[in-house]
Design an enzyme around this catalytic site. Structure first.
Site, PDB file in Angstrom:
ATOM      1  CG  MET A 131      -1.607  -6.728   2.393  1.00  0.00           C
ATOM      2  SD  MET A 131      -3.161  -7.343   3.120  1.00  0.00           S
ATOM      3  CE  MET A 131      -2.829  -9.103   3.163  1.00  0.00           C
ATOM      4  CB  CYS A 132       1.471  -2.298   0.685  1.00  0.00           C
ATOM      5  SG  CYS A 132       1.799  -2.659  -1.040  1.00  0.00           S
ATOM      6  CB  THR A 133      -3.547  -0.296   0.034  1.00  0.00           C
ATOM      7  OG1 THR A 133      -2.880   0.861   0.512  1.00  0.00           O
ATOM      8  CG2 THR A 133      -4.254  -0.995   1.166  1.00  0.00           C
TER       9      THR A 133
END
Length: 184
Positions: free
Chosen positions: A58-60
């Site tokens: 997951m990333c932002t």
């Protein structure tokens, strides 16, 4: 020569038709799309995805509007023991919710479509990518929080399949706390 021109025109029309086949959010409101998002799902039939899938987390992503109405998209993601930030400028097109982007690194052309969003919970984005070595499809599921309901995850999976992607090409990204604070 005329045959070559007709072939090129035919390919251009096919590319436009393929892009038109991807729906775009009705009454798209760009200002409501801005802010922090988490990448929850990623689906793609590209070679890089197949090679790197097992490493992805997951990333932002921070989306902001530029002075001329385009979207500045800044994604921060873990890569090994580092945090990497990538900036992309999505140029608006005549249709609200549809953007174009050219990768300065790879020269690939991206037709980006905000397929569906309620702005407060999730956004489903589909991208058609073309470069000299061929074309690919990418679908992203964004969330305002690190978790989404099973119904939203299923919607992402189903839409990805409708775009011709197989279950091996669809990934719910593993959660991580790494690099989440760096993207403020």
């Amino acid at each position: 020569m005329q045959t070559v021109l007709l072939s090129i025109l035919g390919l251009a029309l096919l590319a436009l038709h393929a892009q038109d086949g991807i729906p775009v959010q009705a009454d798209f409101q760009q200002d409501k799309l801005t802010g922090r998002w988490y990448s929850i799902g990623l689906a793609s039939n590209s070679n890089w995805f197949k090679e790197k899938r097992h490493l992805m987390k997951m990333c932002t992503t921070i989306i902001s509007t530029t002075a001329d109405g385009n979207l500045e998209v800044t994604s921060t993601y873990p890569k090994g023991d580092q945090c990497v930030t990538r900036n992309s400028l999505y140029t608006k097109t005549e249709q609200p919710g549809r953007f174009s982007y050219t990768s300065p690194r790879w020269g690939s052309k991206h037709n980006v479509n905000v397929v569906e969003t309620n702005y407060e919970e999730y956004a489903l984005v589909a991208t058609q990518i073309s470069k000299s070595t061929g074309s690919s499809t990418m679908v992203l599921l964004y969330s305002r929080t690190k978790e989404l309901s099973p119904e939203r995850l299923e919607m992402f999976t189903q839409f990805s399949r409708e775009q011709g992607l197989t279950d091996d090409e669809i990934l719910i990204l593993p959660q991580t706390d790494k690099c989440m604070a760096d993207a403020a």
